[in-house]
Scaffold this motif. Structure first.
Motif, short mmCIF file in Angstrom:
data_model
loop_
_atom_site.label_atom_id
_atom_site.label_comp_id
_atom_site.label_asym_id
_atom_site.label_seq_id
_atom_site.Cartn_x
_atom_site.Cartn_y
_atom_site.Cartn_z
N PRO A 69 53.26 73.54 -40.79
CA PRO A 69 54.58 74.25 -41.31
C PRO A 69 55.31 74.49 -39.94
O PRO A 69 56.81 74.58 -39.86
CB PRO A 69 53.76 75.47 -41.91
CG PRO A 69 52.61 74.94 -42.44
CD PRO A 69 52.03 74.05 -41.60
N GLN A 70 54.99 75.04 -38.88
CA GLN A 70 55.44 75.47 -37.51
C GLN A 70 56.27 74.31 -37.01
O GLN A 70 57.48 74.41 -36.65
CB GLN A 70 54.60 75.93 -36.54
CG GLN A 70 55.46 76.51 -35.34
CD GLN A 70 54.46 76.82 -34.22
OE1 GLN A 70 53.33 76.72 -34.31
NE2 GLN A 70 54.86 77.69 -33.41
N ASP A 71 55.68 73.20 -36.98
CA ASP A 71 56.45 71.86 -36.55
C ASP A 71 57.38 71.27 -37.31
O ASP A 71 58.28 71.24 -36.86
CB ASP A 71 55.21 70.71 -36.33
CG ASP A 71 54.31 71.01 -35.09
OD1 ASP A 71 54.50 71.97 -34.37
OD2 ASP A 71 53.32 69.98 -35.09
N ARG A 72 56.98 71.53 -38.75
CA ARG A 72 58.28 71.05 -39.63
C ARG A 72 59.35 71.93 -39.44
O ARG A 72 60.46 71.52 -39.31
CB ARG A 72 57.68 71.21 -40.99
CG ARG A 72 56.80 70.16 -41.27
CD ARG A 72 55.86 70.32 -42.86
NE ARG A 72 56.97 70.32 -43.89
CZ ARG A 72 56.95 69.27 -44.72
NH1 ARG A 72 56.27 68.16 -44.24
NH2 ARG A 72 57.82 69.06 -45.57
N ALA A 73 59.15 73.29 -39.34
CA ALA A 73 60.09 74.29 -39.33
C ALA A 73 60.79 73.92 -37.96
O ALA A 73 62.40 74.04 -37.91
CB ALA A 73 59.64 75.63 -39.26
N GLY A 74 60.35 73.49 -36.92
CA GLY A 74 61.04 73.34 -35.43
C GLY A 74 61.90 71.97 -35.58
O GLY A 74 62.89 72.07 -35.20
N LEU A 134 62.99 65.53 -44.28
CA LEU A 134 63.21 64.82 -43.17
C LEU A 134 61.56 64.73 -42.74
O LEU A 134 61.27 63.50 -42.39
CB LEU A 134 63.96 65.44 -42.11
CG LEU A 134 64.01 64.88 -40.73
CD1 LEU A 134 64.18 63.13 -40.71
CD2 LEU A 134 64.77 65.64 -39.91
N CYS A 135 60.75 65.96 -42.58
CA CYS A 135 59.50 65.70 -42.15
C CYS A 135 58.61 64.66 -42.96
O CYS A 135 57.79 63.87 -42.45
CB CYS A 135 58.92 66.81 -41.98
SG CYS A 135 59.57 67.86 -40.57
N ASP A 136 58.67 64.83 -44.34
CA ASP A 136 57.86 63.99 -45.11
C ASP A 136 58.41 62.54 -45.14
O ASP A 136 57.37 61.50 -44.88
CB ASP A 136 58.24 64.33 -46.75
CG ASP A 136 57.54 65.66 -47.18
OD1 ASP A 136 56.61 66.00 -46.39
OD2 ASP A 136 57.76 66.44 -47.97
N ALA A 137 59.61 62.28 -44.85
CA ALA A 137 60.24 60.93 -44.73
C ALA A 137 59.63 60.26 -43.15
O ALA A 137 59.02 59.10 -43.23
CB ALA A 137 61.83 60.98 -44.76
N LEU A 138 59.56 61.15 -42.41
CA LEU A 138 59.10 60.62 -40.97
C LEU A 138 57.64 60.46 -41.25
O LEU A 138 57.20 59.51 -40.60
CB LEU A 138 59.34 61.72 -39.98
CG LEU A 138 60.87 61.79 -39.31
CD1 LEU A 138 61.08 63.01 -38.42
CD2 LEU A 138 61.16 60.60 -38.54
N ALA A 177 56.32 56.17 -36.54
CA ALA A 177 57.25 57.08 -36.24
C ALA A 177 56.45 58.48 -35.48
O ALA A 177 55.34 58.76 -35.74
CB ALA A 177 57.92 58.00 -37.29
N ILE A 178 57.12 58.85 -34.28
CA ILE A 178 56.36 59.97 -33.44
C ILE A 178 57.76 61.03 -33.08
O ILE A 178 58.63 60.69 -32.64
CB ILE A 178 55.60 59.42 -32.19
CG1 ILE A 178 55.30 60.60 -31.42
CG2 ILE A 178 56.80 58.52 -31.51
CD1 ILE A 178 54.28 60.01 -30.35
N SER A 179 57.35 62.28 -33.19
CA SER A 179 58.11 63.39 -32.71
C SER A 179 57.27 64.26 -31.73
O SER A 179 56.39 64.44 -32.14
CB SER A 179 58.86 64.14 -33.84
OG SER A 179 59.52 63.32 -34.76
N LEU A 180 58.19 64.53 -30.61
CA LEU A 180 57.71 65.60 -29.70
C LEU A 180 58.60 66.63 -29.73
O LEU A 180 59.66 66.75 -29.77
CB LEU A 180 57.78 64.97 -28.25
CG LEU A 180 56.95 63.49 -27.86
CD1 LEU A 180 57.14 62.95 -26.43
CD2 LEU A 180 55.53 63.58 -28.21
N LEU A 181 57.75 67.92 -29.53
CA LEU A 181 58.32 69.17 -29.74
C LEU A 181 57.93 69.79 -28.32
O LEU A 181 56.68 69.87 -27.99
CB LEU A 181 57.92 70.09 -30.75
CG LEU A 181 58.39 69.51 -32.23
CD1 LEU A 181 57.62 70.30 -33.34
CD2 LEU A 181 59.96 69.76 -32.22
#
Length: 159
Positions: free
Chosen positions: A11-16, A43-47, A53-57
């Protein structure tokens, strides 16, 4: 600041991710228009469903302040996968602190560990600050033969 690979189920990553993508879209370098609520909601479910797919926060405490999202592609010339950096976004008050370069460096280490042959990205012609960061990270305009010139990124909208 800490930089970590986002968990699309956290949830924290999704919100970010949603917060930063919403801010990016409103920025002139992101088009200057709000993303539809449905895009942000899905967006997050699609990624998570996109292979590779990779995301860095980047976090300042518990607050996400920078985002990099890359998607897997394929190089026919190398017959190997590649990573295309699709989004790089740093909140205005955190720019100039090297977060983009740190995220790119971390992504490069990930790409090398997973046998990607190269990383690619697009950058707007007037985004000189981003171009400088990318050049310092080793990126350059793509060309096969200098006599033929650099490639340009084109698109055709389908929706």
């Amino acid at each position: 600041m800490k930089i970590e690979i986002a968990n699309y189920q956290n949830p924290q990553d999704r919100a970010g991710i949603v917060k930063l993508m919403a801010a990016y879209a409103l920025d002139p370098m992101g088009g200057g228009e709000a993303l539809p609520d449905a895009v942000l909601a899905n967006l997050c479910d699609a990624l998570a469903g996109e292979m590779g797919a990779i995301s860095l926060l980047a976090f300042d405490g518990d607050s996400a302040v920078a985002l990099l999202t890359a998607l897997r592609g394929f190089s026919t010339f190398k017959c190997q996968p590649l990573l295309n950096i699709h989004d790089v976004m740093v909140l205005p008050e955190y720019r100039g602190q090297g977060l983009s370069a740190q995220m790119i460096t971390q992504l490069e280490a990930y790409a090398r560990r997973h046998a990607y042959c190269k990383m690619t990205l697009e950058v707007l012609a007037n985004n000189i600050g981003a171009q400088r960061v990318y050049e310092r990270c080793g990126f350059a305009p793509y060309q096969l033969d200098p006599e033929q010139g650099a490639a340009s990124f084109w698109q055709k909208a389908l929706i």
